[in-house]
Enzyme design. Structure first.
Site, short mmCIF file in Angstrom:
data_model
loop_
_atom_site.label_atom_id
_atom_site.label_comp_id
_atom_site.label_asym_id
_atom_site.label_seq_id
_atom_site.Cartn_x
_atom_site.Cartn_y
_atom_site.Cartn_z
N CYS A 164 0.81 -1.22 0.00
CA CYS A 164 0.00 0.00 0.00
C CYS A 164 0.84 1.26 0.00
O CYS A 164 0.28 2.37 -0.01
CB CYS A 164 -0.97 -0.03 1.18
N HIS A 304 -2.31 7.99 5.97
CA HIS A 304 -2.67 6.68 5.44
C HIS A 304 -4.03 6.26 5.99
O HIS A 304 -4.88 5.79 5.25
CB HIS A 304 -1.59 5.66 5.80
N GLU A 315 0.05 5.13 13.50
CA GLU A 315 0.37 6.24 12.60
C GLU A 315 0.22 7.57 13.35
O GLU A 315 1.07 8.46 13.22
CB GLU A 315 -0.54 6.22 11.38
N LYS A 333 -9.59 8.12 2.95
CA LYS A 333 -10.12 6.76 2.81
C LYS A 333 -11.54 6.64 3.38
O LYS A 333 -12.22 5.66 3.11
CB LYS A 333 -9.19 5.75 3.47
N HIS A 338 -9.99 1.95 0.98
CA HIS A 338 -8.55 1.72 0.85
C HIS A 338 -8.27 1.11 -0.51
O HIS A 338 -8.60 -0.05 -0.78
CB HIS A 338 -8.08 0.79 1.96
N PHE A 397 1.87 -3.62 3.86
CA PHE A 397 2.27 -4.95 4.34
C PHE A 397 3.73 -5.18 3.98
O PHE A 397 4.21 -4.76 2.92
CB PHE A 397 1.42 -6.04 3.68
#
Length: 409
Positions: A164, A304, A315, A333, A338, A397
Site C-alpha cells: 500500500c 494513510h 500512525e 479513505k 482503501h 504490508f
C-alpha cells in the site's frame, strides 16, 4: 532513503477513483465527506459483501473494445488516468521527446480479476479455453508497459511493488529520475483493482476489513473511536512530473512541488505496523530533511488512515512525535475506501489539490475521534486555511513506509 534533491513539479493529474473521474469530480466528492462504499453485487457470496468501486467505468467506451478486452481492469484504470493526466498537463507525443519520458507506477496484486476467471476455466475442466493473454493480462509490470505503449513513452518504465506504499514509492522514484537527469517528464502513480471474491475473502480472513454489512457507507471511519477495519476500494492516479524550470518554460500549470521523499522499513511483522510507528517516523523525518522543511511548517497531512485499529493509532503516534498537533490531519479513505497500491498516488494527488485550494477535506464518518489519537483530525466538514507545506504518508504490508512532502507551487 533520500531523494536526489531538486524537487519536481506536478503539472497534470489523472484520477479514476471511487470518488469519480477527474480531479474536479474527485475534489467535490472529498469535500462532501460522502463515502463511496456500497454493497457490491460482484461480492454477493462473500463474507464482506461491500466495497468502493469506480462508478460508471465503461472500458469499452473509454478505450475501445479492441483495446479493453486485452487489459485487466487494473491496467484499464491506469491507462485512462494516464490519458487524463497527460491531457491535463498539456503534454503528449507532439510536445515531448519520447525518449526522455518515463513511466513508473505502483501496483501490488496484479490482474486478480483475470487470474480468478482463468482459474475457474482451468479447474472447471476446460484448459483448452484458457486465454493466451492470461499471463500478460495478469503480470504486475504490464501496467507500466501498457501505459508506455499507449502514450508512446520511450524512456524507462517500471512498477514499484511495496504493497500500500507502492504509489508513493513510484512518485519518489519519478522525482529521483528527474533530479538525476534520466528523464525530462515522468508519468508516476499507482493502480489497483482486486475486488474479487478470493482476494476479499483473504482480507476478511485476516481480520483487516470492516464487517459493517448493514451500513457500508459508514464503515470506513479513520481515526474514529469505533473503527473496526478498512473498506477495500479500487482506483488509479497518475501524476505528470517535470522539473520546475521546464514547466515554467512551457507555461504549464503547476499544482504543487514534490519537495521531499522518504522511505523506511519496519522489519517487524508481515502485516502489522510497528507498534510505535518507528518506520513511518524515520520515513517522515527523512522526507522533511530532504525537502529542507521544519516540522512546524507542515500545515496538513493526508494520512494513510486505513480505519483499522492498529494502523490509525500507530500512525497517529508517529505523526505526533514528528509534527506535534499543529497540522490538520485527514484520511480521505473515509470517502474512497482503501485502494491498496493505488492509495499513495491517489492521496498525493489529493494533497496537491488541498494545497491548490487552501482546504483540507474532512475525514468521513467520524463521530468521535479515538481519544488516544493525539493529532488534529479534521471532521464534520472541510477546513479552509492557507497551506504552503503538506505531507502524504503511506504504509504497506511487509513493513514498507513512505512519506512525501509537497509544497505550494
Amino acid at each position: 532513503m533520500t531523494g536526489a534533491g531538486g524537487g519536481a513539479t506536478i503539472t497534470g493529474l489523472g484520477l479514476v477513483t471511487p470518488a469519480g473521474s477527474g480531479a474536479d469530480e474527485n475534489w467535490r466528492r472529498l469535500l462532501s465527506g460522502v463515502s463511496a462504499a456500497a454493497t457490491d453485487p460482484e461480492l454477493k457470496d462473500v463474507e464482506v459483501d461491500f466495497s468502493c468501486r469506480v462508478p460508471d467505468f465503461d472500458a469499452n467506451a473509454l478505450l475501445g473494445r479492441r483495446t479493453a478486452w486485452r487489459l485487466d481492469r487494473f491496467v484499464q484504470l491506469a491507462v485512462v488516468a494516464a490519458r487524463q493526466a497527460v491531457a491535463d498537463a498539456g503534454h503528449g507525443p507532439g510536445t515531448w521527446d519520447a525518449a526522455r519520458v518515463g513511466v513508473v507506477l505502483g501496483n501490488s496484486l496484479g490482474g486478480t480479476t483475470t487470474f480468478e476467471a482463468q482459474h475457474r476455466t482451468y479447474y472447471g475442466g476446460a484448459p483448452e479455453d484458457l486465454s493466451p493473454l492470461m499471463i500478460p493480462m495478469g503480470m504486475v509490470n504490464m501496467v507500466a508497459g501498457y501505459v508506455a505503449m499507449d502514450l508512446g513513452a520511450l524512456g524507462p518504465s517500471l512498477v514499484t511493488a511495496t504493497a500500500c506504499a507502492s504509489g508513493a514509492a513510484a512518485i519518489g522514484t519519478a522525482r529521483d529520475w528527474l533530479a538525476s537527469g534520466l528523464c525530462d517528464v515522468v508519468l508516476a502513480g499507482g493502480t489497483e483493482s482486486a475486488l474479487t471474491p478470493a482476494t476479499m475473502t483473504g482480507l476478511a480472513r485476516m481480520g483487516a476489513l470492516s464487517v459493517r454489512r448493514d451500513e457500508p457507507a459508514a464503515a470506513s471511519r479513520p481515526f474514529a473511536a469505533d473503527r473496526d477495519g478498512f473498506v477495500a476500494g479500487e482506483g488509479a492516479a497518475v501524476l505528470v512530473l517535470e522539473r520546475e524550470r521546464d514547466a515554467r518554460a512551457r507555461g504549464a500549470r503547476r499544482y504543487a512541488a514534490v519537495a521531499g521523499f522518504g522511505a523506511a522499513s519496519d522489519a517487524y511483522h508481515a502485516t502489522a505496523p510497528h507498534p510505535e510507528g518507528a518506520g513511518l517516523e524515520r520515513a517522515l523525518r527523512t522526507a522533511l530533511a530532504d525537502a529542507d522543511v521544519a516540522p512546524a511548517d507542515v500545515g496538513h497531512v493526508n494520512a494513510h488512515g486505513t480505519s483499522t485499529p492498529m494502523n490509525d493509532l500507530t500512525e497517529a503516534r508517529a505523526l505526533h512525535r514528528v509534527l506535534g498537533s499543529g497540522a490538520a490531519v485527514t484520511s480521505t479513505k473515509g470517502v474512497t475506501g482503501h485502494t491498496l497500491a493505488a492509495a499513495g498516488a491517489i492521496e498525493a494527488a489529493y494533497t496537491a489539490l488541498a494545497l491548490c485550494h487552501g482546504a483540507v477535506p474532512p475525514t468521513a464518518n467520524v463521530r468521535e475521534v479515538d481519544p488516544e489519537v493525539a493529532v488534529d483530525v479534521v471532521t464534520g466538514g472541510p477546513r479552509t486555511a492557507p497551506l504552503d507545506v503538506a505531507v502524504s504518508t503511506s504504509l504497506g504490508f511487509g513493513g514498507h513506509n513512505a512519506a512525501l512532502v509537497l509544497t505550494a507551487a
